[in-house]
Scaffold this motif. Sequence first.
Motif, mmCIF file in Angstrom:
data_model
loop_
_atom_site.group_PDB
_atom_site.id
_atom_site.type_symbol
_atom_site.label_atom_id
_atom_site.label_comp_id
_atom_site.label_asym_id
_atom_site.label_seq_id
_atom_site.Cartn_x
_atom_site.Cartn_y
_atom_site.Cartn_z
ATOM 1 N N ARG A 299 -4.506 -4.663 -4.126
ATOM 2 C CA ARG A 299 -5.798 -5.319 -3.854
ATOM 3 C C ARG A 299 -5.613 -6.830 -3.623
ATOM 4 N N ARG A 300 -4.793 -7.446 -4.479
ATOM 5 C CA ARG A 300 -4.534 -8.875 -4.339
ATOM 6 C C ARG A 300 -3.875 -9.184 -2.992
ATOM 7 N N TRP A 301 -2.876 -8.377 -2.609
ATOM 8 C CA TRP A 301 -2.223 -8.611 -1.322
ATOM 9 C C TRP A 301 -3.167 -8.381 -0.159
ATOM 10 N N ARG A 302 -4.049 -7.404 -0.277
ATOM 11 C CA ARG A 302 -5.027 -7.153 0.793
ATOM 12 C C ARG A 302 -5.955 -8.357 0.950
ATOM 13 N N ILE A 303 -6.384 -8.919 -0.175
ATOM 14 C CA ILE A 303 -7.271 -10.096 -0.106
ATOM 15 C C ILE A 303 -6.529 -11.274 0.520
ATOM 16 N N TYR A 304 -5.289 -11.517 0.099
ATOM 17 C CA TYR A 304 -4.495 -12.594 0.701
ATOM 18 C C TYR A 304 -4.303 -12.358 2.194
ATOM 19 N N SER A 305 -4.041 -11.127 2.542
ATOM 20 C CA SER A 305 -3.814 -10.790 3.943
ATOM 21 C C SER A 305 -5.074 -10.994 4.775
ATOM 22 N N VAL A 306 -6.216 -10.575 4.235
ATOM 23 C CA VAL A 306 -7.481 -10.771 4.955
ATOM 24 C C VAL A 306 -7.753 -12.257 5.152
ATOM 25 N N LEU A 307 -7.559 -13.045 4.101
ATOM 26 C CA LEU A 307 -7.768 -14.485 4.224
ATOM 27 C C LEU A 307 -6.804 -15.105 5.239
ATOM 28 N N LEU B 286 -9.612 -3.331 3.161
ATOM 29 C CA LEU B 286 -10.076 -3.981 1.931
ATOM 30 C C LEU B 286 -11.245 -3.203 1.338
ATOM 31 N N GLY B 287 -12.012 -2.565 2.212
ATOM 32 C CA GLY B 287 -13.169 -1.793 1.759
ATOM 33 C C GLY B 287 -12.794 -0.409 1.251
ATOM 34 N N TYR C 122 0.836 -1.206 0.000
ATOM 35 C CA TYR C 122 0.000 0.000 0.000
ATOM 36 C C TYR C 122 0.873 1.259 0.000
ATOM 37 N N MET C 123 1.891 1.291 0.859
ATOM 38 C CA MET C 123 2.749 2.467 0.950
ATOM 39 C C MET C 123 3.563 2.658 -0.334
ATOM 40 N N HIS C 124 3.991 1.562 -0.967
ATOM 41 C CA HIS C 124 4.717 1.663 -2.227
ATOM 42 C C HIS C 124 3.825 2.330 -3.284
ATOM 43 N N GLY C 125 2.564 1.945 -3.321
ATOM 44 C CA GLY C 125 1.622 2.547 -4.266
ATOM 45 C C GLY C 125 1.383 4.013 -3.985
ATOM 46 N N THR D 130 -2.076 1.915 -11.825
ATOM 47 C CA THR D 130 -2.970 0.829 -12.220
ATOM 48 C C THR D 130 -2.425 -0.534 -11.828
ATOM 49 N N GLU D 131 -1.172 -0.784 -12.170
ATOM 50 C CA GLU D 131 -0.580 -2.079 -11.844
ATOM 51 C C GLU D 131 -0.446 -2.271 -10.336
ATOM 52 N N LEU D 132 -0.032 -1.224 -9.651
ATOM 53 C CA LEU D 132 0.119 -1.321 -8.198
ATOM 54 C C LEU D 132 -1.223 -1.474 -7.498
ATOM 55 N N LYS D 133 -2.251 -0.850 -8.047
ATOM 56 C CA LYS D 133 -3.581 -0.961 -7.440
ATOM 57 C C LYS D 133 -4.047 -2.422 -7.449
ATOM 58 N N LEU D 134 -3.836 -3.115 -8.572
ATOM 59 C CA LEU D 134 -4.201 -4.527 -8.655
ATOM 60 C C LEU D 134 -3.369 -5.382 -7.700
ATOM 61 N N LYS D 135 -2.059 -5.102 -7.651
ATOM 62 C CA LYS D 135 -1.173 -5.851 -6.761
ATOM 63 C C LYS D 135 -1.558 -5.600 -5.297
#
Length: 166
Positions: free
Chosen positions: A88-96, A157-158, A70-73, A81-86
């Motif tokens: 989001r993916r890391w946030r989902i992995y982290s939440v899980l 995540l929200g 998040y801080m890198h973005g 755009t690319e960082l936003k997807l990355k």
Amino acid sequence: GEVKAFWTFILDVLSAAKNQSEYEECKKYGTFMGHLPRSGLEAVFWIPFASVFILLILAALSHQKSEQTYMHGKHHPEEATELKLKQRRWRIYSVLGTTIAATLVFGCVVFEALAGCALTYCSKHKLIFFYWGMWTLTQVGSLIAIVGVTVHQWACLGEHSTPPWN
């Protein structure tokens, strides 16, 4: 002779009542772990104890990686755009990951409590009162910390902005 036999009988009755009382306490508070030997109860207590710390470290690392992404973005808007997807993916992995860790830690804490009760009432562990203070501070505290990390990850995540001190 008769007086001694009488008192022996009374002591036997009291001893049997005490043993019955101890058996009932073991059955009530020791639940399904009451039949385990003391070494088995110790293992059921200490293995989840160590597992909770490992899960706490994994949850913290997951959260840290998510925050780094998040801080890198934030500092590289040109790669938005690319960082936003990355991110989001890391946030989902982290939440899980943190949700699974919180669930596993909850199970460990419950098993430790049951093993502690069985050690107290079935094995008559003399120093069990030392376990309870340490267990409460470390294990319940770790559970609260992991749940806090999980709630924070769900909020992030929200797409909510985090407070400035975060």
